[in-house]
Motif scaffolding. Structure first.
Motif, PDB file in Angstrom:
ATOM      1  N   GLY A 122      18.473 -44.832  -4.292  1.00 49.65           N
ATOM      2  CA  GLY A 122      19.348 -43.687  -3.804  1.00 49.65           C
ATOM      3  C   GLY A 122      18.565 -43.473  -2.326  1.00 49.65           C
ATOM      4  N   HIS A 181      15.521 -31.474   0.464  1.00 51.75           N
ATOM      5  CA  HIS A 181      16.364 -31.729  -0.827  1.00 51.75           C
ATOM      6  C   HIS A 181      17.730 -31.031  -0.790  1.00 51.75           C
ATOM      7  CE1 HIS A 181      13.498 -34.200  -3.260  1.00 51.75           C
ATOM      8  NE2 HIS A 181      12.696 -33.446  -2.310  1.00 51.75           N
ATOM      9  N   ASP A 211      19.264 -34.049  -4.710  1.00 56.27           N
ATOM     10  CA  ASP A 211      19.083 -35.320  -3.935  1.00 56.27           C
ATOM     11  C   ASP A 211      18.298 -35.109  -2.637  1.00 56.27           C
ATOM     12  OD1 ASP A 211      20.904 -36.624  -5.582  1.00 56.27           O
ATOM     13  OD2 ASP A 211      22.742 -36.160  -4.403  1.00 56.27           O
ATOM     14  N   ARG A 212      18.014 -35.926  -1.967  1.00 56.68           N
ATOM     15  CA  ARG A 212      17.196 -36.203  -0.671  1.00 56.68           C
ATOM     16  C   ARG A 212      18.016 -36.208   0.483  1.00 56.68           C
ATOM     17  NH1 ARG A 212      11.836 -39.868  -2.492  1.00 56.68           N
ATOM     18  NH2 ARG A 212      11.812 -38.983  -4.646  1.00 56.68           N
TER      19      ARG A 212
END
Length: 221
Positions: A122, A181, A211-212
């Motif tokens: 990811g 994030h 998510d980053r």
């Protein structure tokens, strides 16, 4: 393990000179970590020295990039008598609170494998987990920071002091990265009425910050 001491948030000058934190020109409130009290900022954006350091000479700096490689902000980290001070400024992000952490590996690669679990791929997983994640559950990691508030214009600024790490600690053999994030961080503070068995493993590791979305490798100034 040393415990972070959150002292102030939002409304500091940054290299991007982005203006105030809130859409009405006032400083935005900052969401503290569980069990910590953050002091709302009282001044207008552009305070301190105007160089993003809040009056502290930066020892390490970094530039945030999104997964498409666009530069979306900066971080400056320096030392003073109160510990390690971080100044963060971002633009072009989704409004709201965003989890903010120091990650253990100084590598910000989109669509990359997790160094501890290569099967997991990811954006910015190359930066590994939070600094100090092996020593405690989330909320007490050395790299856990207060959430970053982004206003309606997509702009966010934050200044915070901590004694959980030094600028020198971030320059170890594999470096470090500061991560923004997608979601707010719950700091694994889940009341028993919602989770009688306590927070699950994912929450204890990440605070469900999601998510980053922006990553900055920190380097010596």
């Amino acid at each position: 393990m040393r415990r972070a001491a959150w002292t102030s948030a939002a409304s500091v000058g940054v290299l991007l000179a982005m203006g105030g934190c809130a859409g009405d020109g006032t400083a935005a409130e900052t969401e503290p970590a569980a069990g910590e009290a953050a002091t709302p900022a009282g001044g207008e954006a552009g305070g301190g020295t105007g160089d993003g350091s809040g009056g502290v000479e930066p020892a390490v700096t970094g530039t945030f990039q999104d997964p498409d490689g666009n530069e979306v902000g900066t971080v400056e980290i320096g030392e003073d008598d109160g510990g390690t001070r971080l100044s963060v400024g971002v633009t072009g992000l989704t409004p709201g609170f965003h989890g903010l952490h120091v990650h253990a590996v100084g590598l910000c690669e989109p669509d990359s494998p997790n160094p501890t679990d290569p099967a997991q791929v990811g954006d910015f997983l190359s930066a590994g987990g939070h600094l100090g994640a092996a020593d405690a559950d989330h909320g007490a990691h050395a790299g856990d920071l207060p959430s970053l508030y982004v206003d309606a214009s997509g702009t966010g600024t934050l200044e915070v002091a901590t004694d959980a790490f030094t600028a020198e600690d971030l320059l170890d053999d594999d470096g470090s990265a500061v991560m923004v994030h997608a979601n707010r961080d719950n700091f694994a503070h889940i009341p028993e009425r919602y989770a009688p068995q306590g927070p699950d493993e994912q929450t204890r590791r990440t605070g469900d910050a999601g998510d980053r979305v922006a990553c900055a490798v920190v380097e010596e100034e």
